[in-house]
Design a protein around this motif. Structure first.
Motif, PDB file in Angstrom:
ATOM      1  N   MET A  70      46.603  53.329 -42.859  1.00  0.00           N
ATOM      2  CA  MET A  70      47.050  54.050 -44.106  1.00  0.00           C
ATOM      3  C   MET A  70      46.554  53.215 -45.463  1.00  0.00           C
ATOM      4  O   MET A  70      45.972  52.037 -45.400  1.00  0.00           O
ATOM      5  CB  MET A  70      48.334  54.132 -44.098  1.00  0.00           C
ATOM      6  N   LEU A  71      46.378  53.839 -46.438  1.00  0.00           N
ATOM      7  CA  LEU A  71      46.152  53.158 -47.754  1.00  0.00           C
ATOM      8  C   LEU A  71      47.446  52.876 -48.676  1.00  0.00           C
ATOM      9  O   LEU A  71      48.418  53.793 -48.508  1.00  0.00           O
ATOM     10  CB  LEU A  71      45.429  54.246 -48.571  1.00  0.00           C
ATOM     11  N   PHE A  72      47.398  51.934 -49.447  1.00  0.00           N
ATOM     12  CA  PHE A  72      48.358  51.688 -50.669  1.00  0.00           C
ATOM     13  C   PHE A  72      47.860  51.403 -51.767  1.00  0.00           C
ATOM     14  O   PHE A  72      47.033  50.700 -51.895  1.00  0.00           O
ATOM     15  CB  PHE A  72      49.253  50.263 -49.901  1.00  0.00           C
ATOM     16  N   GLY A  73      48.526  52.105 -52.779  1.00  0.00           N
ATOM     17  CA  GLY A  73      47.896  52.004 -54.296  1.00  0.00           C
ATOM     18  C   GLY A  73      48.838  51.491 -54.991  1.00  0.00           C
ATOM     19  O   GLY A  73      49.917  52.099 -55.438  1.00  0.00           O
ATOM     20  N   PRO A  74      48.672  50.229 -55.562  1.00  0.00           N
ATOM     21  CA  PRO A  74      49.543  49.588 -56.374  1.00  0.00           C
ATOM     22  C   PRO A  74      49.745  50.107 -57.931  1.00  0.00           C
ATOM     23  O   PRO A  74      48.515  50.460 -58.184  1.00  0.00           O
ATOM     24  CB  PRO A  74      49.475  48.316 -56.590  1.00  0.00           C
ATOM     25  N   ALA A  75      50.929  50.291 -58.343  1.00  0.00           N
ATOM     26  CA  ALA A  75      51.074  50.944 -59.702  1.00  0.00           C
ATOM     27  C   ALA A  75      50.399  49.859 -60.715  1.00  0.00           C
ATOM     28  O   ALA A  75      50.329  48.768 -60.781  1.00  0.00           O
ATOM     29  CB  ALA A  75      52.582  51.124 -60.103  1.00  0.00           C
ATOM     30  N   THR A  80      46.285  56.423 -58.555  1.00  0.00           N
ATOM     31  CA  THR A  80      45.293  57.397 -58.436  1.00  0.00           C
ATOM     32  C   THR A  80      44.224  57.253 -57.565  1.00  0.00           C
ATOM     33  O   THR A  80      43.645  57.948 -56.859  1.00  0.00           O
ATOM     34  CB  THR A  80      44.461  57.668 -59.888  1.00  0.00           C
ATOM     35  N   LEU A  81      43.861  55.973 -57.476  1.00  0.00           N
ATOM     36  CA  LEU A  81      42.933  55.466 -56.522  1.00  0.00           C
ATOM     37  C   LEU A  81      43.113  55.770 -54.992  1.00  0.00           C
ATOM     38  O   LEU A  81      42.290  56.284 -54.151  1.00  0.00           O
ATOM     39  CB  LEU A  81      42.347  53.926 -56.710  1.00  0.00           C
ATOM     40  N   ALA A  82      44.262  55.403 -54.646  1.00  0.00           N
ATOM     41  CA  ALA A  82      44.616  55.634 -53.390  1.00  0.00           C
ATOM     42  C   ALA A  82      44.574  57.114 -53.020  1.00  0.00           C
ATOM     43  O   ALA A  82      44.155  57.608 -52.062  1.00  0.00           O
ATOM     44  CB  ALA A  82      45.878  54.988 -53.023  1.00  0.00           C
ATOM     45  N   ALA A  83      45.019  57.915 -54.041  1.00  0.00           N
ATOM     46  CA  ALA A  83      45.278  59.484 -53.598  1.00  0.00           C
ATOM     47  C   ALA A  83      43.907  60.048 -53.491  1.00  0.00           C
ATOM     48  O   ALA A  83      43.591  60.725 -52.477  1.00  0.00           O
ATOM     49  CB  ALA A  83      45.882  60.196 -54.776  1.00  0.00           C
ATOM     50  N   ASP A 127      42.423  49.037 -55.221  1.00  0.00           N
ATOM     51  CA  ASP A 127      42.799  48.771 -56.661  1.00  0.00           C
ATOM     52  C   ASP A 127      41.339  48.730 -57.041  1.00  0.00           C
ATOM     53  O   ASP A 127      40.246  48.954 -56.645  1.00  0.00           O
ATOM     54  CB  ASP A 127      43.444  47.350 -56.723  1.00  0.00           C
ATOM     55  N   ASP A 128      41.273  48.364 -58.569  1.00  0.00           N
ATOM     56  CA  ASP A 128      39.934  48.395 -59.312  1.00  0.00           C
ATOM     57  C   ASP A 128      39.279  46.989 -59.110  1.00  0.00           C
ATOM     58  O   ASP A 128      37.980  47.058 -58.889  1.00  0.00           O
ATOM     59  CB  ASP A 128      40.117  49.068 -60.727  1.00  0.00           C
ATOM     60  N   PRO A 150      49.838  44.170 -43.959  1.00  0.00           N
ATOM     61  CA  PRO A 150      48.627  44.266 -44.990  1.00  0.00           C
ATOM     62  C   PRO A 150      47.312  43.770 -44.358  1.00  0.00           C
ATOM     63  O   PRO A 150      47.388  42.710 -43.634  1.00  0.00           O
ATOM     64  CB  PRO A 150      49.045  43.547 -46.183  1.00  0.00           C
ATOM     65  N   CYS A 151      46.246  44.519 -44.471  1.00  0.00           N
ATOM     66  CA  CYS A 151      45.182  44.006 -43.441  1.00  0.00           C
ATOM     67  C   CYS A 151      43.808  43.875 -44.423  1.00  0.00           C
ATOM     68  O   CYS A 151      42.971  43.152 -44.089  1.00  0.00           O
ATOM     69  CB  CYS A 151      44.873  45.139 -42.505  1.00  0.00           C
ATOM     70  N   ALA A 152      43.846  44.146 -45.689  1.00  0.00           N
ATOM     71  CA  ALA A 152      42.459  44.229 -46.618  1.00  0.00           C
ATOM     72  C   ALA A 152      42.847  44.636 -47.847  1.00  0.00           C
ATOM     73  O   ALA A 152      43.726  45.532 -47.942  1.00  0.00           O
ATOM     74  CB  ALA A 152      41.400  44.759 -45.787  1.00  0.00           C
ATOM     75  N   VAL A 153      41.957  44.396 -48.775  1.00  0.00           N
ATOM     76  CA  VAL A 153      41.992  45.016 -50.175  1.00  0.00           C
ATOM     77  C   VAL A 153      40.679  45.774 -50.448  1.00  0.00           C
ATOM     78  O   VAL A 153      39.580  44.704 -50.064  1.00  0.00           O
ATOM     79  CB  VAL A 153      42.303  43.883 -51.064  1.00  0.00           C
ATOM     80  N   ALA A 154      40.506  46.566 -51.025  1.00  0.00           N
ATOM     81  CA  ALA A 154      39.293  47.464 -51.311  1.00  0.00           C
ATOM     82  C   ALA A 154      39.234  47.503 -52.840  1.00  0.00           C
ATOM     83  O   ALA A 154      40.292  47.883 -53.454  1.00  0.00           O
ATOM     84  CB  ALA A 154      39.205  48.780 -50.919  1.00  0.00           C
ATOM     85  N   ILE A 155      38.200  47.143 -53.671  1.00  0.00           N
ATOM     86  CA  ILE A 155      38.366  47.010 -55.003  1.00  0.00           C
ATOM     87  C   ILE A 155      36.905  47.594 -55.613  1.00  0.00           C
ATOM     88  O   ILE A 155      35.859  47.636 -54.591  1.00  0.00           O
ATOM     89  CB  ILE A 155      38.424  45.766 -55.708  1.00  0.00           C
ATOM     90  N   ALA A 156      36.774  47.888 -56.560  1.00  0.00           N
ATOM     91  CA  ALA A 156      35.312  48.663 -57.109  1.00  0.00           C
ATOM     92  C   ALA A 156      34.362  47.637 -57.585  1.00  0.00           C
ATOM     93  O   ALA A 156      33.304  47.623 -57.027  1.00  0.00           O
ATOM     94  CB  ALA A 156      35.664  49.439 -58.390  1.00  0.00           C
ATOM     95  N   LEU A 157      34.796  46.580 -58.055  1.00  0.00           N
ATOM     96  CA  LEU A 157      33.809  45.303 -58.699  1.00  0.00           C
ATOM     97  C   LEU A 157      34.372  44.145 -58.674  1.00  0.00           C
ATOM     98  O   LEU A 157      35.600  43.894 -58.918  1.00  0.00           O
ATOM     99  CB  LEU A 157      33.623  45.621 -60.211  1.00  0.00           C
ATOM    100  N   ASP A 158      33.753  43.292 -57.927  1.00  0.00           N
ATOM    101  CA  ASP A 158      33.985  41.847 -57.902  1.00  0.00           C
ATOM    102  C   ASP A 158      33.253  41.016 -58.810  1.00  0.00           C
ATOM    103  O   ASP A 158      32.155  40.799 -58.893  1.00  0.00           O
ATOM    104  CB  ASP A 158      33.679  41.406 -56.459  1.00  0.00           C
ATOM    105  N   ARG A 159      33.797  40.477 -60.020  1.00  0.00           N
ATOM    106  CA  ARG A 159      33.390  39.801 -61.009  1.00  0.00           C
ATOM    107  C   ARG A 159      32.976  38.456 -60.607  1.00  0.00           C
ATOM    108  O   ARG A 159      31.899  38.039 -61.446  1.00  0.00           O
ATOM    109  CB  ARG A 159      34.250  39.624 -62.324  1.00  0.00           C
ATOM    110  N   GLN A 160      33.217  38.044 -59.452  1.00  0.00           N
ATOM    111  CA  GLN A 160      32.612  36.802 -59.194  1.00  0.00           C
ATOM    112  C   GLN A 160      32.689  35.486 -60.002  1.00  0.00           C
ATOM    113  O   GLN A 160      31.724  34.817 -60.053  1.00  0.00           O
ATOM    114  CB  GLN A 160      31.120  36.924 -58.509  1.00  0.00           C
ATOM    115  N   GLU A 161      33.807  35.473 -60.634  1.00  0.00           N
ATOM    116  CA  GLU A 161      34.024  34.276 -61.821  1.00  0.00           C
ATOM    117  C   GLU A 161      35.257  33.555 -61.382  1.00  0.00           C
ATOM    118  O   GLU A 161      36.182  34.036 -60.565  1.00  0.00           O
ATOM    119  CB  GLU A 161      33.956  34.825 -63.131  1.00  0.00           C
ATOM    120  N   LYS A 162      35.221  32.394 -61.717  1.00  0.00           N
ATOM    121  CA  LYS A 162      36.347  31.418 -61.673  1.00  0.00           C
ATOM    122  C   LYS A 162      37.596  31.990 -62.035  1.00  0.00           C
ATOM    123  O   LYS A 162      37.564  32.678 -63.089  1.00  0.00           O
ATOM    124  CB  LYS A 162      35.877  29.893 -62.370  1.00  0.00           C
TER     125      LYS A 162
END
Length: 223
Positions: A70-75, A80-83, A127-128, A150-162
């Motif tokens: 299943m999906l979980f969308g944190p407020a 909106t993303l999970a839906a 999440d975003d 909890p098994c994983a997190v999906a995001i749109a963009l990884d900024r890859q910064e410290k």
């Protein structure tokens, strides 16, 4: 990264730029840094853009091989993303339930902080971006309190910064912190590296100028 995943990432960057969600200029981050680019997922603010965004998430998740129930969308943005992603996954033949949380517990009606499907099994958080990992930690606590995993997190963009720790630069990014300290895989549609490849491939001199500034930012803050 497979060629399919790379192509998806580059298409996503182009879409985000065209949609005005990924912008270039001078922006102050939560860490107090002056960033030459800004990604604001809140600007995926109409049906067509949100639907296309959900398609990118769904395709990335399917390609990732991550197993989830299943999906979980944190407020708030995650709701909106999970839906939207649940709708798109169903359209692609994978119908999964989703749930999300309220910021404040409801003391009437069904009550509680969780809304939607019962939180069970392997739960994928959507999440975003991951800025400090706070939203992920809070999501993990709620998912585990419900008796799920909890098994994983999906995001749109990884900024890859410290990341920042006590006001100083850490030797790891927020995404790396979630993976190493919290033990969750993070699946991003695109990364800062994908953004740089996109900028470098453009013939527009204006975009070329942005490439130099984003590359310099990565050299200073990248992991």
């Amino acid at each position: 990264m497979s060629s399919r995943t790379a192509a998806l990432a580059h298409s996503f960057v182009q879409f985000a730029v065209d949609a005005g969600v990924l912008r270039f200029g001078e922006f102050k981050t939560k860490a107090g840094r002056m960033s030459p680019y800004f990604f604001n997922a809140g600007l995926f603010s109409d049906g067509a853009k949100l639907g296309r965004l959900a398609e990118f998430y769904a395709r990335r998740l399917i390609d990732s091989g991550i197993e989830f129930d299943m999906l979980f969308g944190p407020a708030y943005k995650g709701i909106t993303l999970a839906a939207a992603v649940a709708v798109e996954l169903a359209r692609q033949g994978r119908n999964v339930p989703f749930a999300y949380n309220r910021k404040e517990a409801k003391d009437h009606g069904e009550g509680g902080v969780l809304v939607g499907a019962p939180v069970r099994g392997r739960v994928l958080i959507i999440d975003d971006v991951i800025s400090a990992g706070t939203s992920v930690r809070e999501s993990i606590a709620m998912i585990e309190a419900a008796g799920a995993t909890p098994c994983a997190v999906a995001i749109a963009l990884d900024r890859q910064e410290k990341a920042t720790e006590n006001g100083t630069d850490a030797p790891y990014s927020a995404v790396q912190w979630v993976e190493q300290r919290l033990g969750l895989r993070v699946c991003a549609i695109a990364t800062l590296a994908d953004l740089l490849e996109y900028l470098e491939s453009q013939s527009d001199p204006q975009l070329g100028m942005h490439f130099a500034r984003v590359a310099a930012y990565r050299d200073r803050y990248g992991v």
